[in-house]
Motif scaffolding. Structure first.
Motif, PDB file in Angstrom:
ATOM      1  N   LYS A1038      68.210  45.533  60.791  1.00 41.77           N
ATOM      2  CA  LYS A1038      69.041  45.699  59.600  1.00 41.77           C
ATOM      3  C   LYS A1038      68.508  44.831  58.460  1.00 41.77           C
ATOM      4  CE  LYS A1038      73.900  45.169  58.277  1.00 41.77           C
ATOM      5  NZ  LYS A1038      75.226  44.926  58.841  1.00 41.77           N
ATOM      6  N   CYS A1039      68.363  45.451  57.286  1.00 39.70           N
ATOM      7  CA  CYS A1039      67.930  44.698  56.109  1.00 39.70           C
ATOM      8  C   CYS A1039      69.156  44.009  55.515  1.00 39.70           C
ATOM      9  CB  CYS A1039      67.283  45.650  55.100  1.00 39.70           C
ATOM     10  SG  CYS A1039      67.040  44.931  53.471  1.00 39.70           S
ATOM     11  N   PRO A1040      69.090  42.677  55.269  1.00 40.94           N
ATOM     12  CA  PRO A1040      70.274  41.970  54.777  1.00 40.94           C
ATOM     13  C   PRO A1040      70.634  42.342  53.338  1.00 40.94           C
ATOM     14  CG  PRO A1040      68.380  40.504  54.833  1.00 40.94           C
ATOM     15  CD  PRO A1040      67.935  41.794  55.483  1.00 40.94           C
ATOM     16  N   ARG A1041      69.709  42.959  52.638  1.00 37.06           N
ATOM     17  CA  ARG A1041      70.028  43.324  51.248  1.00 37.06           C
ATOM     18  C   ARG A1041      70.695  44.701  51.185  1.00 37.06           C
ATOM     19  NH1 ARG A1041      67.397  46.044  46.952  1.00 37.06           N
ATOM     20  NH2 ARG A1041      68.179  45.351  44.938  1.00 37.06           N
ATOM     21  N   CYS A1042      70.072  45.667  51.835  1.00 37.95           N
ATOM     22  CA  CYS A1042      70.588  47.030  51.667  1.00 37.95           C
ATOM     23  C   CYS A1042      71.311  47.558  52.910  1.00 37.95           C
ATOM     24  CB  CYS A1042      69.461  47.971  51.267  1.00 37.95           C
ATOM     25  SG  CYS A1042      68.254  48.231  52.576  1.00 37.95           S
ATOM     26  N   TRP A1043      71.277  46.765  53.984  1.00 37.68           N
ATOM     27  CA  TRP A1043      72.001  47.091  55.203  1.00 37.68           C
ATOM     28  C   TRP A1043      71.427  48.265  55.973  1.00 37.68           C
ATOM     29  CZ3 TRP A1043      78.048  46.477  54.730  1.00 37.68           C
ATOM     30  CH2 TRP A1043      78.337  45.174  54.280  1.00 37.68           C
ATOM     31  N   THR A1044      70.352  48.844  55.491  1.00 39.17           N
ATOM     32  CA  THR A1044      69.751  49.914  56.287  1.00 39.17           C
ATOM     33  C   THR A1044      68.936  49.276  57.403  1.00 39.17           C
ATOM     34  OG1 THR A1044      67.741  50.007  54.961  1.00 39.17           O
ATOM     35  CG2 THR A1044      69.551  51.423  54.276  1.00 39.17           C
ATOM     36  N   TYR A1045      68.757  50.002  58.485  1.00 39.42           N
ATOM     37  CA  TYR A1045      67.999  49.491  59.628  1.00 39.42           C
ATOM     38  C   TYR A1045      66.548  49.907  59.453  1.00 39.42           C
ATOM     39  CZ  TYR A1045      72.317  48.109  61.896  1.00 39.42           C
ATOM     40  OH  TYR A1045      73.502  47.507  62.185  1.00 39.42           O
ATOM     41  N   LEU A1053      62.961  41.243  54.611  1.00 42.89           N
ATOM     42  CA  LEU A1053      63.663  42.395  54.037  1.00 42.89           C
ATOM     43  C   LEU A1053      62.904  43.656  54.407  1.00 42.89           C
ATOM     44  CD1 LEU A1053      64.272  41.197  50.352  1.00 42.89           C
ATOM     45  CD2 LEU A1053      65.989  41.341  52.155  1.00 42.89           C
ATOM     46  N   CYS A1054      63.538  44.775  54.160  1.00 44.27           N
ATOM     47  CA  CYS A1054      62.836  46.037  54.349  1.00 44.27           C
ATOM     48  C   CYS A1054      61.777  46.168  53.264  1.00 44.27           C
ATOM     49  CB  CYS A1054      63.802  47.214  54.307  1.00 44.27           C
ATOM     50  SG  CYS A1054      64.452  47.575  52.673  1.00 44.27           S
ATOM     51  N   GLY A1055      60.894  47.089  53.421  1.00 39.44           N
ATOM     52  CA  GLY A1055      59.790  47.247  52.493  1.00 39.44           C
ATOM     53  C   GLY A1055      60.264  47.475  51.070  1.00 39.44           C
ATOM     54  N   ARG A1056      61.235  48.377  50.908  1.00 37.92           N
ATOM     55  CA  ARG A1056      61.736  48.694  49.575  1.00 37.92           C
ATOM     56  C   ARG A1056      62.346  47.447  48.936  1.00 37.92           C
ATOM     57  NH1 ARG A1056      66.647  51.638  48.383  1.00 37.92           N
ATOM     58  NH2 ARG A1056      67.481  50.571  50.182  1.00 37.92           N
ATOM     59  N   CYS A1057      63.182  46.738  49.708  1.00 36.46           N
ATOM     60  CA  CYS A1057      63.884  45.585  49.149  1.00 36.46           C
ATOM     61  C   CYS A1057      62.910  44.443  48.834  1.00 36.46           C
ATOM     62  CB  CYS A1057      64.983  45.113  50.092  1.00 36.46           C
ATOM     63  SG  CYS A1057      66.380  46.277  50.136  1.00 36.46           S
ATOM     64  N   THR A1058      61.857  44.336  49.649  1.00 38.21           N
ATOM     65  CA  THR A1058      60.860  43.307  49.382  1.00 38.21           C
ATOM     66  C   THR A1058      60.244  43.539  48.015  1.00 38.21           C
ATOM     67  OG1 THR A1058      60.367  43.248  51.736  1.00 38.21           O
ATOM     68  CG2 THR A1058      58.731  42.246  50.257  1.00 38.21           C
TER      69      THR A1058
HETATM   70 ZN   LIG Z   1      66.551  46.820  52.236  1.00 43.77          ZN
END
Ligand SMILES: [Zn+2]
Length: 1069
Positions: A1038-1045, A1053-1058
Motif C-alpha cells: 500500500k502506498c501511504p500517499r494514495c493508498w493504492t497497493y 511510495l508508489c512510482g506515480r507518487c514518487t
Molecule cells: Zn501512490
C-alpha cells in the motif's frame, strides 16, 4: 504471464458527500507519532476538491442571484436579445386570494418555456396579467364593509372593488416573484383588466363587433345562477348527473266552459264534472309562471275515468303511450282506471284550462283560462305527454310560444328606430315571479292570491320556496304524486351550485356567424396534448351565442343607452363612437359618474337640453362577462407588433401569441373567449381565419398524494409558498423555489398530477444529486474554468464516452424543451448526474484528480471533460432551475460575471458524438459489473475491505479474437481505474492458481452465431468464447500517499507518487 500494468487505480477516498479535511482525519493512520513528525504529510500533497459551493443551499434567497435571473434578466433580454421575437400571452389569474399550487404550476411552466427561449437568444415578450372584475371581488368588498349592495352607489362599490383588486394583485405578484418567474413586474409591463386603457381597448373591440352586427339584445330565458346573481354563458355550466329534483304529477282542471274544446273531446267528457290534464314537472316552482300546456298533435291522448277510494270520480287526460309507465308510478292512479276513449293531439289542442293556483286566489274567476298548444318538443318518452309551459323558465317553452305569437319580448335593441316592434294582440308579457336572488317576488300574488303569496315571497325557489309550492299544490288537491328524481342538471361552474332558467333581458354575441371561421382558424393551431383539439372544437361547435351581459357593477360597462319613453335600447356605431370619445376623455368610470346627457350622441339629441335628455334617457347598468374582458387580452399585444413593423424586424406572427398555456378548464373559458373576440373583431379576411395563438398547451389539475382534489375541508391543500418557505406542519420543510420548480418539471402536466411530502422529498433528493455532481466538478476545477484543456485527440476512452453521453443529454434536453416534455429533460439530466457522472466518471477518476501531478496529462484530460460537463449541465438545467444554474455559474465565473442566460445555448458540436466509445464502454461495463460482484463476495467473506487491496486478472484463450479482447488490450492502462482495484492483469491462458485467495467467474463475450460460423468456419472458435475474471489479493504494497497497493516493497511510495512528490514537494503547514 505478461504484467500489463502496474499503475495504481487510486485511493478509495470518501464519497463526494464527505470529502473535505474530515475525510483525511478519519484516515486510520498507521504511522506512529514519531513517523508523523518525520515523514512527509502525504495527505497535504493530495489535490482534494476545494469549492465555496455548499451541498445544501437555497440560491433563490440570494438577492443578487434572484435579480439577475428574474427582473434583471427580463429587462436585459428585452433590450439585448437579437434572436426572433417569442410572444407568450399570459392568461390572467383571478385577482383574489392567495396563490394555490395550480397557479404555481401554471406560471412555472410558462417560465420554463420563456427561459428556454431566452437561452436560445430569442427576445421573449411576456407580460403577466390579472383578471380583476366580477362577482367574487364585488362580494368580498361588500362583506368586508358589512353592507348590502343596495346601500352603496355603483361608484362606491366600484371604488372599493378596485382598491381590493389592486391589493390582491400586489399580493399575488409578490407570491409569483417567489417562484422565480422571469418578468418585468412594473405597472407598464403587466396588465390588469381594470386598467382604464385595457377597458377602452376592450370597448373598441366590442364596438367593432356591434358594427359587424354580432351583438344583440333579447328578453328571454337564459341560464341564470342565483349564487352568482348573474346570467351565465353555456360555457360556464357544469352538468351534475346526480342532481335530485322533487318532481310532481299535478292536475290542471280543463275549462269545461271553453268554446274551443273539440267535438271529439266534448263527446268523451260529456256529463263529467271534473276533467283534468295530468302533467309532470321536475321544477314545481315554475308552476306559478305557467302560461300554457303543450301537446303533440301526432300523439294520441287517453281520456280515462279514475275512481278514488271514496268513490269520487275524476277524468284524467294523458298520452296513451304513457299509460303503462304512469300505471307503474305507485299511487298515481289511486284505485281503478276506466278508459273512456282516445283523441288525437290535434283534437286536444285549442282547448283551455284553468290556472292551477286559481282556487287560492281571492278573485279566481277573474283569472283568464290558458290555452293547450301544439308543440313538436313534446315526446312520448317521459312524463305524461302533456308539458307545462313556463316561457320564463324554459328555452323550448319560450321558443314555441314566441313562434305562436303568444308572448311579447321586451323591446329589441334597435340601431335606428326608437320605437318598439308592435306585438300581436293575443300575446302577453312573460310571466315571471323569480328575482335575481332566485327567490319568489311579490308579483306571485297575481297568480296565487295575496294570502298564499305570503307563503312564498322571498323564499328560495330551489329550497324552502319549492317545498312551499308543493304544500300549496297539496292544499288545493292538485298534487297527485311527488317523487325524488335524479337527473342531469346544470350547475354554476364557479360556485358549484345549481343554476335555473330565468327570463331576463340580456346582450348576446352571435357566434353562428363566426363559428365556421373559428373552427377553420383552429386547424392551424398546434395543441399540446394533441387530443385537446377535439375538446376546444366541440365547445366552439356547440355554441351559437354568448350571453355577454352581467347584472353587476364591477366590470367594463356595456354602454347601451335606453330611451325611456319607448323603452328601446340604443347601441350602435354612432352611439359607441360618441360614448368612447367621452370615456377616453374622462376615463371609463365616467360611465357611472357622468350624466346620461353626456353620452347621448348628437344624432339623437333632437335639439333637447341636457336636463331634458337626462329625463328621457337612461344609461345601461349591465357589465360585460369577465370572459369578454380577459378574452380581449390579445389586443394588449397590438402595440408590440406595431413597434416591430417600425423596426423592420419580421416576427413569426403579426398579432396574438406564439403560445398560450392554461388549465384544461380554459377550453371552455379563456381559450374560447380569446378566439371569439379576436375573430369577432377581425376586419380583414386573413384575420377572420387566424386564431390568436399558434400553440395551445393545457395542463391538468394538481391533486394530493392520494389523488384527491385539494380542499380546505380535507386539510390536504399544498400551498406553494409553504413548499418554498416551510410551514408549521410536521412535513412542511422549506424546500426553496428551485425544488418547487423541479417538481413542476417532473410531472406529466398534461394529465392530473399529484404533490405531497413524499413527492417533494423525491424532488429534494433529485436536487441533492444534481447539486452534488455540480459541487464535485466545481471542487475539482477549484471554482474556476479550466484553462489548460487538452485537444480532443488526446482524450481517453472514458472521456470520449462521457462527452458522447453529454452530447446526448444536450440533444435530448433541447428536444424535451422544444416538445414541452420537461420530464424528459429532468430524467436525462438525473441519469447523467447519477449514473454517468457519480457512479462512473467521478468514481474512476478520483485517484487521478487527487493524486496525480497537478498538470499531468490524465488530470488535464479529466478536467477538460468536467469543465465542458458543468457548462452543458448548467445550460440544460437553467430553464427549470435558474437559481441553481446562476449559483453554479457565479461560483465558476465570479459574482460580477453576466448571467448564465446571457450566453446563447448552442447545440453541442457533433464532434462529441462517439458511437465507438459508447460501444467500447458498454463492453467494459459488462466486465466491470462482473468484477464488482466478485469484489462484493470477497467483502462479504471479510477478505477484502477496500477494493484497492485487490487485483484483477482477466484471462482469455490466445486463439480467441473478439472486440472485447481488442478493447481490453487497448484500454489496459485504464482498467484498474475502471474496476477500482490496484492492478489488472491480462493473460492469455488459464490463470495460475496459487494466490492466498481468489474469486473467479467467467463471462461469455461474443455473440457470433452458429449460422455465421457455418459460413465462416474460421470463426468457429469464437462461438461461446469466454473470458475468465478473477479477483485476488493485490500483489504490491500500500502506498501511504494514495493508498493504492502499487508500491514495491523496497520503495517508500508508489512510482506515480514518487514522481509527484519530486515535482510537487510537500509544503509543511
Ligand atoms: Zn501512490
Amino acid at each position: 504471464m505478461p504484467r500489463w500494468s502496474l499503475l495504481s487505480p487510486g485511493p478509495r477516498l470518501c464519497s463526494t458527500r464527505q470529502w473535505s479535511r474530515r475525510c483525511l482525519s478519519s484516515r486510520p493512520l498507521s504511522q506512529t507519532a514519531q513517523d508523523q513528525q518525520s515523514a512527509p504529510r502525504w495527505a497535504d500533497t493530495l489535490l482534494l476538491p476545494k469549492t465555496s459551493f455548499p451541498l445544501y443551499n437555497d440560491p433563490s434567497k440570494d438577492p443578487s442571484i434572484k435579480t439577475k435571473t428574474t427582473d434583471g434578466l427580463y429587462q436585459w433580454q428585452s433590450r439585448h436579445a437579437n434572436g426572433p421575437l417569442f410572444v407568450f400571452l399570459d392568461g390572467p389569474p383571478y385577482a383574489n386570494g392567495d396563490l394555490h399550487i395550480g397557479h404555481a404550476l401554471n406560471k412555472i411552466l410558462k417560465d420554463v418555456i420563456n427561459r428556454y427561449h431566452v437561452s436560445l437568444g430569442h427576445r421573449v415578450h411576456y407580460h403577466p396579467g390579472w383578471d380583476c372584475h366580477g362577482l367574487p371581488i364585488e362580494n368580498k368588498v361588500l362583506k368586508q364593509l358589512g353592507v348590502d349592495v343596495n346601500e352603496l352607489t355603483p361608484s362606491q362599490v366600484r371604488e372599493e372593488a378596485e382598491k381590493c383588486a389592486r391589493k390582491e394583485v400586489a399580493s399575488q405578484m409578490a407570491q409569483f416573484q417567489e417562484f422565480g418567474i422571469m418578468a418585468n413586474w412594473g405597472p407598464d409591463t403587466t396588465y390588469r383588466t381594470l386598467d382604464p386603457e385595457y377597458g377602452l381597448r376592450q370597448l373598441e373591440i366590442f364596438k367593432t363587433m356591434v358594427e359587424k352586427g354580432l351583438i344583440y339584445r333579447q328578453h328571454r330565458p337564459v341560464h341564470y345562477s342565483p349564487s352568482s346573481r348573474s346570467a351565465l354563458a353555456e360555457a360556464e355550466l357544469e352538468y351534475n348527473d346526480a342532481h335530485v329534483s322533487h318532481s310532481v304529477y299535478v292536475t290542471f282542471p280543463l275549462d269545461l266552459t271553453s268554446n274551443n274544446t273539440s267535438e271529439a273531446l266534448r263527446a268523451l267528457i260529456a256529463g263529467k264534472e271534473k276533467v283534468s290534464l295530468l302533467v309532470w314537472t321536475t321544477t314545481p316552482w315554475t308552476l306559478t309562471a305557467n302560461m300554457a300546456i303543450a301537446a303533440n298533435t301526432d300523439m294520441l291522448y287517453r281520456v280515462a275515468l279514475i275512481k278514488g277510494e271514496d268513490n269520487s270520480e275524476t277524468v284524467l287526460i294523458y298520452a296513451t303511450d304513457r299509460e303503462d309507465a304512469l300505471k307503474s308510478v305507485s299511487g298515481l292512479f289511486a284505485s281503478s282506471l276506466e278508459p273512456l276513449g282516445d283523441i288525437s293531439g290535434s283534437e286536444l289542442v285549442g282547448a283551455a284550462y284553468r290556472p292551477i293556483f286559481a282556487p287560492l286566489h281571492e278573485l279566481s274567476t277573474t283569472l283568464p283560462s290558458l290555452p293547450i298548444i301544439a308543440s313538436p318538443h313534446v315526446t312520448n318518452d317521459s312524463g305524461t305527454g302533456l308539458v307545462h309551459c313556463a316561457p320564463a323558465h324554459g328555452a323550448e317553452d319560450y321558443a314555441v310560444m314566441q313562434t305562436l305569437g303568444l308572448i311579447t319580448s321586451a323591446p329589441i335593441a334597435s340601431s335606428t328606430a326608437s320605437t318598439p316592434v308592435p306585438a300581436p294582440n293575443s300575446s302577453r308579457e312573460i310571466v315571471c315571479h323569480v328575482n335575481g336572488l332566485g327567490q319568489f317576488t311579490e308579483d306571485v300574488a297575481d297568480v296565487i292570491g295575496k294570502e298564499a303569496a305570503s307563503e312564498l315571497v322571498a323564499k328560495d325557489i330551489l329550497s324552502d320556496g319549492g317545498r312551499a309550492i308543493v304544500a300549496l299544490l297539496t292544499k288545493i288537491g292538485a298534487l297527485r304524486k311527488v317523487q325524488r328524481f335524479k337527473h342531469r342538471y346544470p350547475y354554476d361552474w364557479k360556485t358549484a351550485k345549481p343554476v335555473i332558467t330565468l327570463a331576463t333581458s340580456q346582450w348576446f354575441a352571435n357566434l353562428d356567424d363566426i363559428k365556421d371561421d373559428a373552427i377553420a382558424a383552429l386547424q392551424d393551431v398546434d395543441f399540446v396534448p394533441a387530443i385537446s383539439r377535439n375538446r376546444l372544437e366541440s365547445f366552439v361547435r356547440s355554441r351559437s351565442e354568448w350571453c355577454i351581459s352581467r347584472q353587476r357593477v364591477w366590470g367594463v360597462p356595456i354602454p347601451a343607452l335606453y330611451h325611456l319613453p319607448s323603452n328601446a335600447a340604443v347601441l350602435d356605431s354612432d352611439s359607441l363612437t360618441h360614448i368612447l370619445a367621452v370615456l377616453r376623455a374622462h376615463g371609463p368610470r365616467y360611465w357611472w359618474d357622468g350624466p346620461v346627457s353626456a353620452f347621448v350622441p348628437l344624432s339623437r339629441r333632437e335639439g333637447l337640453t341636457d336636463a331634458e335628455l337626462d329625463e328621457l334617457w337612461k344609461k345601461g347598468t349591465d357589465t360585460m362577462d369577465v370572459w369578454f374582458d380577459s378574452g380581449t387580452a390579445w389586443s394588449t399585444l397590438e402595440d408590440l407588433y406595431a413597434s416591430q413593423t417600425q423596426t423592420g424586424a419580421k416576427p413569426s406572427r403579426t398579432f396574438g401569441s406564439d403560445v398560450c398555456l392554461e388549465g384544461t378548464d380554459q377550453h371552455r373559458g379563456w381559450f374560447q373567449s380569446l378566439l371569439l373576440t379576436s375573430l369577432g373583431a377581425a376586419t380583414s379576411e386573413a384575420r377572420k381565419r387566424t386564431a390568436p395563438y399558434s400553440t395551445l398547451i393545457t395542463h391538468g389539475m394538481v391533486l394530493d398524494e392520494q389523488g384527491k382534489k385539494m380542499s380546505k375541508s380535507l386539510g390536504n391543500v399544498v400551498s406553494p409558498l409553504t413548499v418554498i418557505n416551510g410551514g408549521a406542519g410536521k412535513h412542511d420543510k422549506a424546500y426553496g423555489a428551485d425544488i418547487l420548480r423541479l417538481w413542476v418539471a417532473t410531472v406529466e402536466f398534461v394529465k392530473d398530477m399529484t404533490i405531497g411530502p413524499t413527492v417533494l422529498q423525491q424532488c429534494a433528493e433529485t436536487m441533492r444529486k444534481i447539486r452534488n455532481s455540480s459541487r464535485f466538478i466545481l471542487g475539482s476545477l477549484g471554482d474556476r474554468p479550466f484553462e489548460k484543456k487538452v485537444e480532443r485527440g488526446e482524450l481517453g476512452l472514458a472521456d470520449r464516452y462521457v462527452l458522447h453521453r453529454l452530447h446526448k443529454l444536450d440533444a435530448v434536453a433541447r428536444a424535451g424543451y422544444e416538445a414541452y416534455n420537461f420530464p424528459q429533460v429532468i430524467n436525462e439530466l438525473s441519469y447523467f448526474a447519477n449514473i454517468t457522472l457519480s457512479s462512473f466518471y467521478f468514481d474512476v477518476n478520483k485517484d487521478c484528480l487527487y493524486a496525480d501531478r497537478e498538470d499531468g496529462i490524465e488530470r488535464r484530460r479529466v478536467l477538460t471533460v468536467l469543465d465542458q460537463v458543468l457548462t452543458t449541465m448548467t445550460r440544460v438545467l437553467a430553464p427549470v432551475l435558474p437559481h441553481l444554474a446562476e449559483e453554479i455559474h457565479q461560483t465558476l465565473h465570479g459574482p460580477d460575471a453576466p448571467s448564465v442566460f446571457v450566453t446563447r445555448w448552442t447545440p453541442l458540436s457533433d464532434e462529441f458524438v462517439d458511437v465507438q466509445a459508447e460501444a467500447d464502454m458498454d463492453k467494459l461495463f459488462r466486465i466491470r459489473s462482473k468484477v464488482n460482484s466478485l469484489l462484493e463476495q470477497a467483502r462479504k467473506d471479510g477478505v477484502v475491505k477496500s477494493s484497492l487491496s485487490a487485483d484483477v486478472a482477466v484471462s482469455v484463450s490466445t486463439a480467441a479474437t473478439s472486440d472485447v479482447i481488442d478493447v481490453l488490450g487497448r484500454e489496459e492502462t485504464t482498467l484498474k481505474s475502471l474496476f477500482g482495484v490496484s492492478g489488472v492483469t491480462l493473460c492469455d491462458r488459464n490463470l495460475d492458481a496459487a494466490p492466498a485467495w481468489q474469486y473467479r467467474d467467467t463471462l461469455e463475450i461474443d455473440g457470433a452465431s452458429a449460422a455465421d460460423c457455418s459460413v465462416l468456419p474460421d470463426l468457429m472458435r469464437c462461438v461461446g468464447t469466454e473470458i475468465e475474471i478473477a479477483v485476488r489479493p493485490a500483489a504490491l504494497e500500500k502506498c501511504p500517499r494514495c493508498w493504492t497497493y502499487t508500491r514495491p516493497a523496497a520503495d517508500e511510495l508508489c512510482g506515480r507518487c514518487t514522481e509527484v512528490a519530486r515535482i510537487q514537494p510537500v509544503v509543511s503547514s
